[in-house]
Design a protein around this motif. Structure first.
Motif: not given
Length: 208
Positions: A125-138
């Motif tokens: 069920t790890a494929i159900l995770s929608r985790q993201v990472a982003v950059v905002r400014h620095g």
């Protein structure tokens, strides 16, 4: 033969300001004790040589509230790194990734891909995770899972019985990412998580 000169003393590690955000309706309303913030604080304190100033936030699963909190931590509090925990699944109230993308200047999809690879070592069920990472400014903002054990596994990676890395954790890439967006030089403790940098971006290693 004259004794060799002692190696020059290393400058002290640079201080870092880190936002840690636990997203949970029930924990934020006092129904049960939040375990996400202590888990994040404990792991980061063990993993880094840097003096750390934490900006903790415990908030409900509300998209606008999450987005406002992330914006405040980056734009006002000046955090170089923000880690969230909770609210990354497919349920209607799981809106942490959506709020994170709302405040993003750039998405960093490799983090989410690797986090799901780590999770798949344990549950399909790890494929159900929608985790993201982003950059905002620095600042780098990363969504992590909600359980303390999963938080450590995601950051640190998986090791075999001899201590050799089986699946790299995502934090190995975090310090160099912070370098590239103008943040402080994060120095990891190799026994917990060894940061990877190209040779020309490395400083002398600090004794453990």
């Amino acid at each position: 033969m004259p004794e060799s000169a002692a190696a020059p003393a290393l400058p002290p590690p640079e201080p870092a300001r880190i936002g840690i955000v636990s997203v949970s309706d029930r924990a934020s309303s006092g129904v049960y004790e939040d375990k996400g913030l202590p888990a994040l604080r404990d792991w980061l304190s063990r993993a880094l040589h840097n003096p750390l100033h934490f900006e903790p936030r415990l908030i409900p699963d509300e998209r606008e509230r999450i987005a406002a909190t992330l914006t405040e931590l980056v734009d006002t509090a000046g955090c170089h790194l923000v880690l969230t925990t909770g609210g990354t699944g497919p349920a209607p109230r799981d809106v942490t990734p959506d709020a994170t993308l709302d405040v993003a200047h750039r998405e960093m999809p490799g983090f989410g891909e690797q986090m799901r690879q780590i999770g798949l070592r344990f549950v399909p069920t790890a494929i159900l995770s929608r985790q993201v990472a982003v950059v905002r400014h620095g600042s780098l903002i990363v969504n992590l899972p909600g359980q303390p054990k999963a938080i450590a596994e995601t950051l640190e990676g998986l090791k075999d019985a001899e201590g050799h890395a089986v699946v790299p954790g995502i934090f190995a890439a975090v310090p160099y990412c912070i370098d590239l967006i103008g943040g402080p030089y994060l120095e990891t403790r190799d026994a917990v998580c060894k940061a990877f940098r190209p040779k020309d971006a490395r400083r002398p290693a600090r004794p453990e």
